[in-house]
Design a protein around this motif. Sequence first.
Motif, PDB file in Angstrom:
ATOM      1  N   PRO A  43       0.805  -1.221   0.000  1.00  0.00           N
ATOM      2  CA  PRO A  43       0.000   0.000   0.000  1.00  0.00           C
ATOM      3  C   PRO A  43       0.837   1.271   0.000  1.00  0.00           C
ATOM      4  O   PRO A  43       0.300   2.365  -0.174  1.00  0.00           O
ATOM      5  CB  PRO A  43      -0.801  -0.123   1.302  1.00  0.00           C
ATOM      6  CG  PRO A  43       0.092  -0.913   2.201  1.00  0.00           C
ATOM      7  CD  PRO A  43       0.793  -1.893   1.306  1.00  0.00           C
ATOM      8  N   SER A  44       2.148   1.140   0.187  1.00  0.00           N
ATOM      9  CA  SER A  44       3.054   2.278   0.240  1.00  0.00           C
ATOM     10  C   SER A  44       4.471   1.760   0.033  1.00  0.00           C
ATOM     11  O   SER A  44       4.704   0.547  -0.024  1.00  0.00           O
ATOM     12  CB  SER A  44       2.924   2.996   1.593  1.00  0.00           C
ATOM     13  OG  SER A  44       3.021   2.068   2.660  1.00  0.00           O
ATOM     14  N   TRP A  84     -12.312   4.035  -2.536  1.00  0.00           N
ATOM     15  CA  TRP A  84     -11.668   4.045  -1.241  1.00  0.00           C
ATOM     16  C   TRP A  84     -11.268   2.642  -0.794  1.00  0.00           C
ATOM     17  O   TRP A  84     -11.956   1.676  -1.079  1.00  0.00           O
ATOM     18  CB  TRP A  84     -12.603   4.622  -0.168  1.00  0.00           C
ATOM     19  CG  TRP A  84     -12.780   6.100  -0.237  1.00  0.00           C
ATOM     20  CD1 TRP A  84     -13.765   6.780  -0.912  1.00  0.00           C
ATOM     21  CD2 TRP A  84     -11.960   7.088   0.388  1.00  0.00           C
ATOM     22  NE1 TRP A  84     -13.609   8.118  -0.741  1.00  0.00           N
ATOM     23  CE2 TRP A  84     -12.511   8.347   0.049  1.00  0.00           C
ATOM     24  CE3 TRP A  84     -10.827   7.027   1.196  1.00  0.00           C
ATOM     25  CZ2 TRP A  84     -11.949   9.535   0.499  1.00  0.00           C
ATOM     26  CZ3 TRP A  84     -10.265   8.213   1.643  1.00  0.00           C
ATOM     27  CH2 TRP A  84     -10.827   9.442   1.298  1.00  0.00           C
ATOM     28  N   GLN A 107      -5.381   3.353   8.100  1.00  0.00           N
ATOM     29  CA  GLN A 107      -4.890   3.741   6.777  1.00  0.00           C
ATOM     30  C   GLN A 107      -6.049   3.921   5.810  1.00  0.00           C
ATOM     31  O   GLN A 107      -6.984   3.114   5.780  1.00  0.00           O
ATOM     32  CB  GLN A 107      -3.947   2.654   6.258  1.00  0.00           C
ATOM     33  CG  GLN A 107      -3.434   2.842   4.841  1.00  0.00           C
ATOM     34  CD  GLN A 107      -2.559   1.672   4.457  1.00  0.00           C
ATOM     35  OE1 GLN A 107      -1.397   1.604   4.841  1.00  0.00           O
ATOM     36  NE2 GLN A 107      -3.114   0.730   3.714  1.00  0.00           N
ATOM     37  N   ALA A 128      -6.791   4.812   1.594  1.00  0.00           N
ATOM     38  CA  ALA A 128      -6.273   5.017   0.235  1.00  0.00           C
ATOM     39  C   ALA A 128      -7.419   5.490  -0.646  1.00  0.00           C
ATOM     40  O   ALA A 128      -8.516   4.908  -0.619  1.00  0.00           O
ATOM     41  CB  ALA A 128      -5.670   3.730  -0.315  1.00  0.00           C
ATOM     42  N   TYR A 129      -7.175   6.533  -1.427  1.00  0.00           N
ATOM     43  CA  TYR A 129      -8.194   7.106  -2.307  1.00  0.00           C
ATOM     44  C   TYR A 129      -7.692   7.102  -3.740  1.00  0.00           C
ATOM     45  O   TYR A 129      -6.616   7.638  -4.031  1.00  0.00           O
ATOM     46  CB  TYR A 129      -8.529   8.536  -1.883  1.00  0.00           C
ATOM     47  CG  TYR A 129      -9.520   9.223  -2.802  1.00  0.00           C
ATOM     48  CD1 TYR A 129     -10.832   8.761  -2.897  1.00  0.00           C
ATOM     49  CD2 TYR A 129      -9.135  10.316  -3.572  1.00  0.00           C
ATOM     50  CE1 TYR A 129     -11.745   9.379  -3.738  1.00  0.00           C
ATOM     51  CE2 TYR A 129     -10.038  10.948  -4.410  1.00  0.00           C
ATOM     52  CZ  TYR A 129     -11.343  10.472  -4.495  1.00  0.00           C
ATOM     53  OH  TYR A 129     -12.241  11.075  -5.339  1.00  0.00           O
ATOM     54  N   ARG A 130      -8.456   6.461  -4.626  1.00  0.00           N
ATOM     55  CA  ARG A 130      -8.100   6.396  -6.041  1.00  0.00           C
ATOM     56  C   ARG A 130      -8.725   7.599  -6.758  1.00  0.00           C
ATOM     57  O   ARG A 130      -9.930   7.628  -7.029  1.00  0.00           O
ATOM     58  CB  ARG A 130      -8.592   5.068  -6.628  1.00  0.00           C
ATOM     59  CG  ARG A 130      -7.752   3.887  -6.139  1.00  0.00           C
ATOM     60  CD  ARG A 130      -8.360   2.545  -6.460  1.00  0.00           C
ATOM     61  NE  ARG A 130      -9.482   2.231  -5.579  1.00  0.00           N
ATOM     62  CZ  ARG A 130      -9.355   1.754  -4.340  1.00  0.00           C
ATOM     63  NH1 ARG A 130      -8.146   1.571  -3.818  1.00  0.00           N
ATOM     64  NH2 ARG A 130     -10.422   1.488  -3.608  1.00  0.00           N
ATOM     65  N   GLU A 160      -3.267   7.229  -7.038  1.00  0.00           N
ATOM     66  CA  GLU A 160      -3.804   6.907  -5.714  1.00  0.00           C
ATOM     67  C   GLU A 160      -3.085   7.705  -4.639  1.00  0.00           C
ATOM     68  O   GLU A 160      -1.871   7.877  -4.677  1.00  0.00           O
ATOM     69  CB  GLU A 160      -3.635   5.404  -5.444  1.00  0.00           C
ATOM     70  CG  GLU A 160      -4.178   4.928  -4.106  1.00  0.00           C
ATOM     71  CD  GLU A 160      -4.023   3.430  -3.927  1.00  0.00           C
ATOM     72  OE1 GLU A 160      -4.879   2.678  -4.414  1.00  0.00           O
ATOM     73  OE2 GLU A 160      -3.017   3.012  -3.307  1.00  0.00           O
ATOM     74  N   MET A 186      -2.551   8.095  -0.308  1.00  0.00           N
ATOM     75  CA  MET A 186      -2.585   7.274   0.900  1.00  0.00           C
ATOM     76  C   MET A 186      -2.256   8.132   2.120  1.00  0.00           C
ATOM     77  O   MET A 186      -1.335   8.947   2.086  1.00  0.00           O
ATOM     78  CB  MET A 186      -1.570   6.128   0.783  1.00  0.00           C
ATOM     79  CG  MET A 186      -1.560   5.148   1.964  1.00  0.00           C
ATOM     80  SD  MET A 186      -0.567   5.687   3.406  1.00  0.00           S
ATOM     81  CE  MET A 186       1.068   5.858   2.698  1.00  0.00           C
ATOM     82  N   ARG A 204      -1.838   7.543   6.475  1.00  0.00           N
ATOM     83  CA  ARG A 204      -1.774   6.508   7.513  1.00  0.00           C
ATOM     84  C   ARG A 204      -1.222   7.093   8.819  1.00  0.00           C
ATOM     85  O   ARG A 204      -0.330   7.941   8.810  1.00  0.00           O
ATOM     86  CB  ARG A 204      -0.864   5.366   7.048  1.00  0.00           C
ATOM     87  CG  ARG A 204      -0.748   4.232   8.066  1.00  0.00           C
ATOM     88  CD  ARG A 204      -0.015   3.042   7.465  1.00  0.00           C
ATOM     89  NE  ARG A 204       1.369   3.289   7.158  1.00  0.00           N
ATOM     90  CZ  ARG A 204       1.960   2.987   6.004  1.00  0.00           C
ATOM     91  NH1 ARG A 204       1.280   2.406   5.036  1.00  0.00           N
ATOM     92  NH2 ARG A 204       3.235   3.253   5.810  1.00  0.00           N
ATOM     93  N   ARG A 216       6.334   6.166  -7.014  1.00  0.00           N
ATOM     94  CA  ARG A 216       5.743   6.428  -5.713  1.00  0.00           C
ATOM     95  C   ARG A 216       6.560   7.477  -4.979  1.00  0.00           C
ATOM     96  O   ARG A 216       7.790   7.563  -5.129  1.00  0.00           O
ATOM     97  CB  ARG A 216       5.703   5.154  -4.862  1.00  0.00           C
ATOM     98  CG  ARG A 216       4.354   4.438  -4.888  1.00  0.00           C
ATOM     99  CD  ARG A 216       4.288   3.404  -3.792  1.00  0.00           C
ATOM    100  NE  ARG A 216       2.925   2.956  -3.594  1.00  0.00           N
ATOM    101  CZ  ARG A 216       2.538   1.679  -3.563  1.00  0.00           C
ATOM    102  NH1 ARG A 216       3.437   0.726  -3.730  1.00  0.00           N
ATOM    103  NH2 ARG A 216       1.287   1.359  -3.358  1.00  0.00           N
ATOM    104  N   GLN A 224       6.653   9.174  -0.783  1.00  0.00           N
ATOM    105  CA  GLN A 224       6.125   8.989   0.569  1.00  0.00           C
ATOM    106  C   GLN A 224       6.836   9.917   1.534  1.00  0.00           C
ATOM    107  O   GLN A 224       8.069  10.029   1.511  1.00  0.00           O
ATOM    108  CB  GLN A 224       6.294   7.535   1.015  1.00  0.00           C
ATOM    109  CG  GLN A 224       5.665   7.195   2.361  1.00  0.00           C
ATOM    110  CD  GLN A 224       5.619   5.692   2.611  1.00  0.00           C
ATOM    111  OE1 GLN A 224       5.618   4.891   1.663  1.00  0.00           O
ATOM    112  NE2 GLN A 224       5.574   5.301   3.865  1.00  0.00           N
TER     113      GLN A 224
END
Length: 391
Positions: A132-133, A258, A291, A293-295, A301, A303, A305, A354, A356
Motif C-alpha cells: 500500500p506504500s 476508497w 490507513q 487510500a483514495y483512487r 492513488e 494514501m 496513515r 511512488r 512517501q
Amino acid sequence: MAVGVAAADEGRASAWWERLQGERLQIHGFASLTAVKTSANRFFGDSPDLSWNFIEVALNASYQLNARVLFAGQVLARRAGDMYDGTPALDYGLADVTLDETPTRRLGVRLGRLKNPLGLYNETRDVPFTRPSIFLPQVIYFDKVRNMVLSTDGVMVYGETSTGYGDLSFTLGGGQPVVDENLEWAFLGDDLPGKFIPRGVAWAGSLWYSAFQERLRLGLSGFTSVLGYRPGVGLDLGAGETAINYLILSAQYNTEHWTLTSEYSRLPLEWQDYGVDFPYRKTSGEGYYLQGAYRVRPGLELMLRYEEGFTDRKDRDGTRSSALLGGAVPPGDYFSKIWSLGVRWDLNPHVMLRAQYERHQGTYTIAARENDPATLVEDWDLFALQLAVRF
C-alpha cells in the motif's frame, strides 16, 4: 534439407514453449530502486545524506503440472541498508497440492519454503506493486526481522469455503523459521559472537472472513517460535532462548474509490537463561495503524496513515525500559508514532512511481544494526521516492 528440418524443429519447439508458457508455465519479475532522505537517523542506509541502498530485484515462476499440483518459487536480491546486502536468496519455493475441490470449497497442502500468512500484506510484501506504500507499517511489518516473519521451511494445510454469508478460509503450518544476524540485533541489541538456532517447530496460521465480493475482509493471524542462542567463546552471556508470539487482527473495507484498512498486533517476547546481567526478561509489544487510500482516477492513488508501536504496551513512553540500561538507550527508542502521506502513479501496467513522506516521533521502528541507539533523534522526518517495474 537439413537446414529446413532444423528450422522446422526450431519452429515447433518455439511454438511448444509459447504454448507451455501460456498454459502451464508463468514467469514474471520485478525491480525497484528507492531513494531515502531523513532529517536524522539512518533508515535503509546513510539516509541523512540521501541513501540509494534500497533495491529489490526478483524473478518468480510457477508451473501447473496438472489440475491438482502447482510448483512455484521466487528468488529475490534485496539491498536494504546494512540489514540486507543484495545476495540473491530463495524467498519462497513450494509445491501446492489440491486434496479436494468442489465449486464451493477447496482443501490443499503446501510443502517447501512457505510465506507466513500474517496480516493483510506479509505474503505479498516483496512486490512493490502489491504494497500500500513504499514502506509497510513498520510497527507491524518489521523490516528489521523481515526474513523470520516472511517465510518458514515446512508444511502448511489450507482450506476455503463459500457460504451464503460470505467466504471463509484458513491456513495452518509448521516448520523452521529463516534465521539471520538481524535477529541478534533486534532481540539481543548487538551482533554478538554466537548465533540463534530454531528450537522445536514454529507455527503460523490464519483465519479469514470476506463478504460482498471481498468488499469486507476480517482476519486473525499469528506466528509463534522459540529461538535458542548459542553463545560464542568468551561471551559473558548464557545459552538462553527467546520465545516469540505474534498476533495480528486485520480489517479492510473496499469501495470503488476508497480502501480503508486497520490492523492491530500484539508481540509478547520472553527471554530466559541469558544470565543475570542480561536486562530483559519479558515484554508485550503492541502496534496498530489506521490507513486510507483514495483512487483519484485510474492509475493515481493517495494514501494517508497513522501508526503507533511500543516495545512494551505497559511502558508506552519508554522510561522504564530505558532505565533497565541505565539510560544508555533513550526512552524514545522504545516507541514510535508515525504519520505517513503517499502518492502512487502507475504510468502503465508495468511501470510505477511512488513518493512517501513520514513524520516520526520515536525510533522503535529503526534497526539497531544501522544506528547507535544512544545517538538517535526522537523527532525526525523521512522522504522517499521509488521507481518500480515489472514484467
